[in-house]
Scaffold this motif. Structure first.
Motif, PDB file in Angstrom:
ATOM      1  N   ARG A 207       0.793  -1.218   0.000  1.00 38.58           N
ATOM      2  CA  ARG A 207       0.000   0.000   0.000  1.00 38.58           C
ATOM      3  C   ARG A 207       0.835   1.283   0.000  1.00 38.58           C
ATOM      4  N   LEU A 208       1.995   1.247  -0.670  1.00 36.73           N
ATOM      5  CA  LEU A 208       2.651   2.524  -0.952  1.00 36.73           C
ATOM      6  C   LEU A 208       1.838   3.236  -2.023  1.00 36.73           C
ATOM      7  N   GLU A 209       1.119   2.435  -2.839  1.00 32.22           N
ATOM      8  CA  GLU A 209       0.089   2.979  -3.715  1.00 32.22           C
ATOM      9  C   GLU A 209      -1.226   2.311  -3.334  1.00 32.22           C
ATOM     10  N   ALA A 210      -2.335   3.067  -3.439  1.00 35.93           N
ATOM     11  CA  ALA A 210      -3.636   2.472  -3.139  1.00 35.93           C
ATOM     12  C   ALA A 210      -4.292   2.035  -4.443  1.00 35.93           C
ATOM     13  N   HIS A 211      -4.741   0.768  -4.503  1.00 31.67           N
ATOM     14  CA  HIS A 211      -5.466   0.323  -5.699  1.00 31.67           C
ATOM     15  C   HIS A 211      -6.894   0.841  -5.631  1.00 31.67           C
ATOM     16  N   GLN A 212      -7.527   0.967  -6.798  1.00 29.71           N
ATOM     17  CA  GLN A 212      -8.852   1.580  -6.802  1.00 29.71           C
ATOM     18  C   GLN A 212      -9.978   0.582  -6.959  1.00 29.71           C
ATOM     19  N   GLU A 213      -9.703  -0.537  -7.651  1.00 29.08           N
ATOM     20  CA  GLU A 213     -10.754  -1.550  -7.780  1.00 29.08           C
ATOM     21  C   GLU A 213     -10.141  -2.911  -7.528  1.00 29.08           C
ATOM     22  N   GLY A 214     -10.980  -3.873  -7.219  1.00 32.34           N
ATOM     23  CA  GLY A 214     -10.496  -5.205  -6.938  1.00 32.34           C
ATOM     24  C   GLY A 214     -10.071  -5.325  -5.491  1.00 32.34           C
ATOM     25  N   SER A 215      -9.443  -6.448  -5.136  1.00 33.46           N
ATOM     26  CA  SER A 215      -9.042  -6.607  -3.737  1.00 33.46           C
ATOM     27  C   SER A 215      -7.670  -7.250  -3.641  1.00 33.46           C
ATOM     28  N   ILE A 216      -6.951  -6.881  -2.590  1.00 36.29           N
ATOM     29  CA  ILE A 216      -5.671  -7.515  -2.288  1.00 36.29           C
ATOM     30  C   ILE A 216      -5.756  -7.992  -0.844  1.00 36.29           C
ATOM     31  N   VAL A 217      -5.513  -9.289  -0.633  1.00 38.68           N
ATOM     32  CA  VAL A 217      -5.512  -9.821   0.718  1.00 38.68           C
ATOM     33  C   VAL A 217      -4.116 -10.341   1.012  1.00 38.68           C
ATOM     34  N   VAL A 218      -3.499  -9.811   2.065  1.00 41.01           N
ATOM     35  CA  VAL A 218      -2.150 -10.236   2.423  1.00 41.01           C
ATOM     36  C   VAL A 218      -2.211 -10.920   3.780  1.00 41.01           C
ATOM     37  N   ASP A 219      -1.828 -12.166   3.818  1.00 43.21           N
ATOM     38  CA  ASP A 219      -1.786 -12.931   5.065  1.00 43.21           C
ATOM     39  C   ASP A 219      -3.133 -12.854   5.798  1.00 43.21           C
ATOM     40  N   GLY A 220      -4.199 -12.948   5.016  1.00 44.41           N
ATOM     41  CA  GLY A 220      -5.533 -12.964   5.615  1.00 44.41           C
ATOM     42  C   GLY A 220      -6.104 -11.600   5.952  1.00 44.41           C
ATOM     43  N   ILE A 221      -5.356 -10.512   5.695  1.00 45.13           N
ATOM     44  CA  ILE A 221      -5.868  -9.175   5.997  1.00 45.13           C
ATOM     45  C   ILE A 221      -6.101  -8.437   4.686  1.00 45.13           C
ATOM     46  N   GLU A 222      -7.293  -7.920   4.481  1.00 47.78           N
ATOM     47  CA  GLU A 222      -7.540  -7.184   3.244  1.00 47.78           C
ATOM     48  C   GLU A 222      -7.026  -5.754   3.380  1.00 47.78           C
ATOM     49  N   LEU A 223      -6.397  -5.259   2.309  1.00 51.88           N
ATOM     50  CA  LEU A 223      -5.875  -3.893   2.303  1.00 51.88           C
ATOM     51  C   LEU A 223      -6.990  -2.921   2.005  1.00 51.88           C
ATOM     52  N   THR A 224      -7.349  -2.116   3.002  1.00 55.66           N
ATOM     53  CA  THR A 224      -8.354  -1.077   2.779  1.00 55.66           C
ATOM     54  C   THR A 224      -7.778   0.205   3.327  1.00 55.66           C
ATOM     55  N   ASN A 225      -8.635   1.195   3.559  1.00 56.77           N
ATOM     56  CA  ASN A 225      -8.139   2.446   4.107  1.00 56.77           C
ATOM     57  C   ASN A 225      -7.905   2.391   5.611  1.00 56.77           C
ATOM     58  N   ASP A 226      -8.157   1.204   6.211  1.00 56.80           N
ATOM     59  CA  ASP A 226      -7.964   1.080   7.654  1.00 56.80           C
ATOM     60  C   ASP A 226      -6.476   1.167   7.981  1.00 56.80           C
ATOM     61  N   LEU A 227      -6.088   2.268   8.658  1.00 59.80           N
ATOM     62  CA  LEU A 227      -4.673   2.516   8.903  1.00 59.80           C
ATOM     63  C   LEU A 227      -4.033   1.404   9.725  1.00 59.80           C
TER      64      LEU A 227
END
Lengths: 248, 504
Positions: free
Chosen positions: A57-77
């Motif tokens: 998340r040095l860049e934020a994707h706009q569509e789709g999803s990325i899950v890393v080690d069971g945690i989804e990357l969202t805007n949650d800091l």
């Protein structure tokens, strides 16, 4: 392959990313398993760096999803900080902190993110410097080291957080030819030790020798996805064939 | 082929670059000295024709002026009047530097903001302020304060804030009888707080986890300050000690101080030369000294001797130093009476009738910001802040984006990233140019003369208008600003050297 039964650690599903009008990623879907070494190849501007920068998340994707080690990357800091401390990254330009010694570069995050005591952090730091082959440089400043040494410090700095995944963004592209090997050797050793790695590189020798899988990127999509053997000897797409004919 | 190269032969002096370099400088110095002496002789004759003699008597004579604001409104000597002016200059400079730094940093960061309104406000501020001459801005602020309500007999009374055409008055805490006794507690508190911070930081490094070193040190300081507020008379025992020190200095014969200072000057020169020679020493013995090295050593030696001679032949210097030290401790001694008086007094603004005509004025009981101070302070602060803002913006932009990415990638929070990675690097970049802005602000306070602010320039001008002592006053002005600027820049240089990046 021995990792076929391993668990999925990064799952990208239809990841899209725009920079203004320019679409850098046009729906990337791929799954990376634990202990897998994935080499990403492609012409410049094809979106390969953008993908790994989206994974921490040095860049934020706009569509789709990325899950890393069971945690989804969202805007949650909180999720982002957690994922970043599990995912190490090595940059093309090393990006060492010039005002800190090599040892302080390595111990900064363990001490302030993991809240480790200094002694323990420095012990780990020394072990890592020995692993990358430059323990004698611990008290120097980055400006006093060669490019190859700096990049090895950068690898040690990323490893100090005991990450589950390591991302390499063209780690040898800014190095003099005689220093590339020392960095690749460290990366090889890391791959053999079972680290999950995504490596964006132009080093075909490294891809052939170390990778479990090669992804070929063009215009923001994965064109070819397979073992190095498949990729170098029997590519399926014309675009891959053209690329290989130009670089080999 | 037989080419002889005589590398170690000394060239004739007319081809020796070092000799020529130093000779050129000596000739220039001699030339300047002749010019100055000639002009001085000429000026002396001209001035004598007009019946004025330059001297130092005006420093002792009571000046026929009253100063509008500051530590001494009716000074009893010219020197005292100038001193009051200096204090006023320093008041504006120091408070202006603090305010301009804070404001400039905020505006500089705001200019990088993604928030459109914040960004545009900062841009408009900078572009407006730095494109209008400072003198015009100072006059503008004086005009602004004159829009505020005038004072008359009806306005007599107290209130929390007073903003009037005669200045602004705000509630204030003034040091009172017990202040110095309490100050000892504050100093103890600061030392203890430092110790607590140091210990807890060490503990964090040794054991890990979080120790909240900063917050605990604040707690320690506040606790000691509060306790000290109530028990400050216990510090009374310092009174006799300071009195003793004062009389000790009073008893030292002047000759002893002269000899001591001269010895220090000679010693400093000797030490410099010895250290210089030490740095020339290689494992193989003393390196061969160049002509340049010899000239440098001779120059330093001469300066040390001249300094020593000054102390020996001008006893006034030693006497003044002695008197000042004696007076300082005497002053301190009187402050430790052992009485329990509140260390600070709280005062609120008021309007009172003063002077022969009974004009309504702001009372001195609270802090009064005069129109002159207001206009000058607001003017130089806003002006300098605009330049500092641009420097801060440049400094933050100059820290490579990769640095932030690397910090984020290892999991630092935004605050940690700023504290450990971005600010230390930005600070190093902005320090020298910000130091320049501090110097500018300090020198620009001399524009206070336009709004009748009694700084050293305004007071000095009043004095020479009365006494005709233009040259001595102007020389004192220049010496003051030069000294102040050199002190400021050596402070900045000190930090700059300490922060320098280590490269190969």
């Amino acid at each position: 392959m021995q990792i076929e039964n391993a668990k999925d650690i990064i799952v990208c599903d239809g990841v899209k990313k725009w920079f203004g009008d320019f679409q850098a990623l046009k729906g990337v879907t791929t799954t990376i398993k634990e202990q897998e070494v994935v080499v990403v190849i492609g012409p410049s501007g094809s979106g390969k760096s953008t993908l790994i920068r989206c994974i921490n998340r040095l860049e934020a994707h706009q569509e789709g999803s990325i899950v890393v080690d069971g945690i989804e990357l969202t805007n949650d800091l909180r999720n982002i900080e957690k994922i970043r401390s599990e995912v190490g990254m090595v940059f093309q330009q090393f990006n060492l902190f010039p005002h800190l010694t090599v040892m302080d570069n390595i111990t900064l995050a363990p001490m302030w993110v993991r809240k480790k005591p200094r002694d323990e952090a420095e012990e780990t730091g020394m072990e890592l410097l020995e692993r990358v082959g430059i323990p004698e440089q611990a008290n120097k400043y980055p400006g006093q080291l060669s490019g190859g040494q700096q990049q090895r410090v950068a690898i040690a700095r990323a490893l100090a957080m005991r990450p589950k995944i390591m991302l390499f963004d063209e780690p040898t592209s800014a190095l003099d030819p005689e220093m590339i090997k020392e960095v690749l050797d460290v990366m090889k050793e890391l791959a053999l030790s079972g680290m999950t790695m995504i490596v964006v590189t132009h080093e075909m020798g490294f891809a052939r020798e170390v990778a479990d899988r090669v992804l070929f990127f063009d215009y923001g999509t994965i064109v070819e996805d397979g073992t190095p053997e498949h990729f170098f000897t029997n590519p399926q797409h014309d675009r891959t064939k053209l690329f290989l004919s130009q670089i080999l | 082929m037989a080419v002889t190269v005589a590398t170690h032969e000394r060239p004739p002096f007319w081809r020796n670059a070092t000799v020529l370099k130093w000779a050129a400088q000596l000739v220039l110095v001699a030339f300047l000295a002749i010019v100055i002496l000639t002009l001085r002789a000429q000026a002396a004759t001209n001035i004598e024709d007009r019946g004025i003699t330059f001297g130092t008597k005006w420093l002792d004579d009571p000046p026929l002026i009253s100063i509008r604001e500051g530590i001494d409104l009716q000074p009893d000597s010219g020197a005292r009047a100038l001193y009051a002016g200096i204090v006023n200059t320093l008041r504006v400079s120091i408070s202006g530097i603090l305010a301009a730094t804070i404001l400039g940093t905020i505006i500089g960061v705001a200019r990088l903001s993604h928030n459109w309104i914040v960004n545009k406000i900062a841009t408009v501020y900078i572009e407006t302020i730095r494109n209008i001459p400072l003198l015009v801005q100072i006059l503008f602020w004086l005009a602004v304060i004159q829009i505020f309500p005038a004072l008359d007999e009806d306005s007599v009374g107290e209130s929390l804030f007073l903003v009037t055409a005669k200045g602004v008055s705000i509630p204030w805490l003034f040091p009172a009888g017990g202040f110095y006794q309490w100050l000892v507690f504050l100093i103890i508190g600061a030392v203890v707080a430092g110790f607590v911070y140091f210990r807890l930081s060490r503990l964090k490094e040794e054991r890990g986890g979080e120790t909240y070193a900063f917050w605990w040190s604040v707690v320690a300081f506040v606790a000691i300050a509060v306790i000290g507020w109530f028990i400050h008379p216990v510090m009374a025992f310092w009174g006799p000690i300071f009195d003793g020190i004062s009389s000790f200095f009073g008893a030292i014969p002047r000759v002893l101080v002269q000899i001591l200072l001269a010895a220090v000057a000679v010693l400093a020169g000797t030490l410099w030369i010895r250290r210089f020679l030490e740095s020339m020493r290689t494992p193989a013995g003393l390196a061969k000294l160049t002509d340049d090295d010899w000239f440098r050593m001779i120059f330093v030696g001469l300066m040390a001797l001249i300094g020593a001679a000054l102390f020996v032949f001008l006893p006034g210097i030693s006497q003044t130093i002695l008197n000042m030290v004696e007076a300082f401790f005497n002053f301190l001694g009187a402050k430790f009476s052992g009485e329990s008086v509140a260390p600070l007094t709280y005062t609120t603004p008021a309007v009172e009738l003063r002077g022969t005509g009974g004009f309504a004025q702001l009372s001195d009981q609270a802090l009064v910001i005069t129109p002159g101070f207001f206009a000058l302070w607001v003017g130089v602060t806003l002006y300098t802040a605009a330049f500092i803002a641009e420097i801060v913006r440049g400094g933050i932009l100059a820290v490579n984006k990769g640095q932030s990415e690397a910090g984020l990638a290892v999991g630092l929070t935004r605050a940690q990233l700023l504290r450990f990675v971005v600010l230390p690097q930005a600070f190093r970049i902005v320090l020298p140019p910000i130091g320049n802005q501090y110097l500018n602000l300090f020198k620009n306070t001399s524009l206070g003369i336009a709004v009748a602010f009694p700084d050293i320039v305004q007071v000095g001008q009043t004095i020479y208008n009365q006494t005709g002592q233009t040259f001595p006053v102007v020389i004192l002005w220049m010496a003051f600003f030069l000294t102040g600027s050199l002190v400021l820049s050596s402070i900045v240089n000190y930090f700059n050297r300490r922060l320098k990046l280590v490269e190969r």
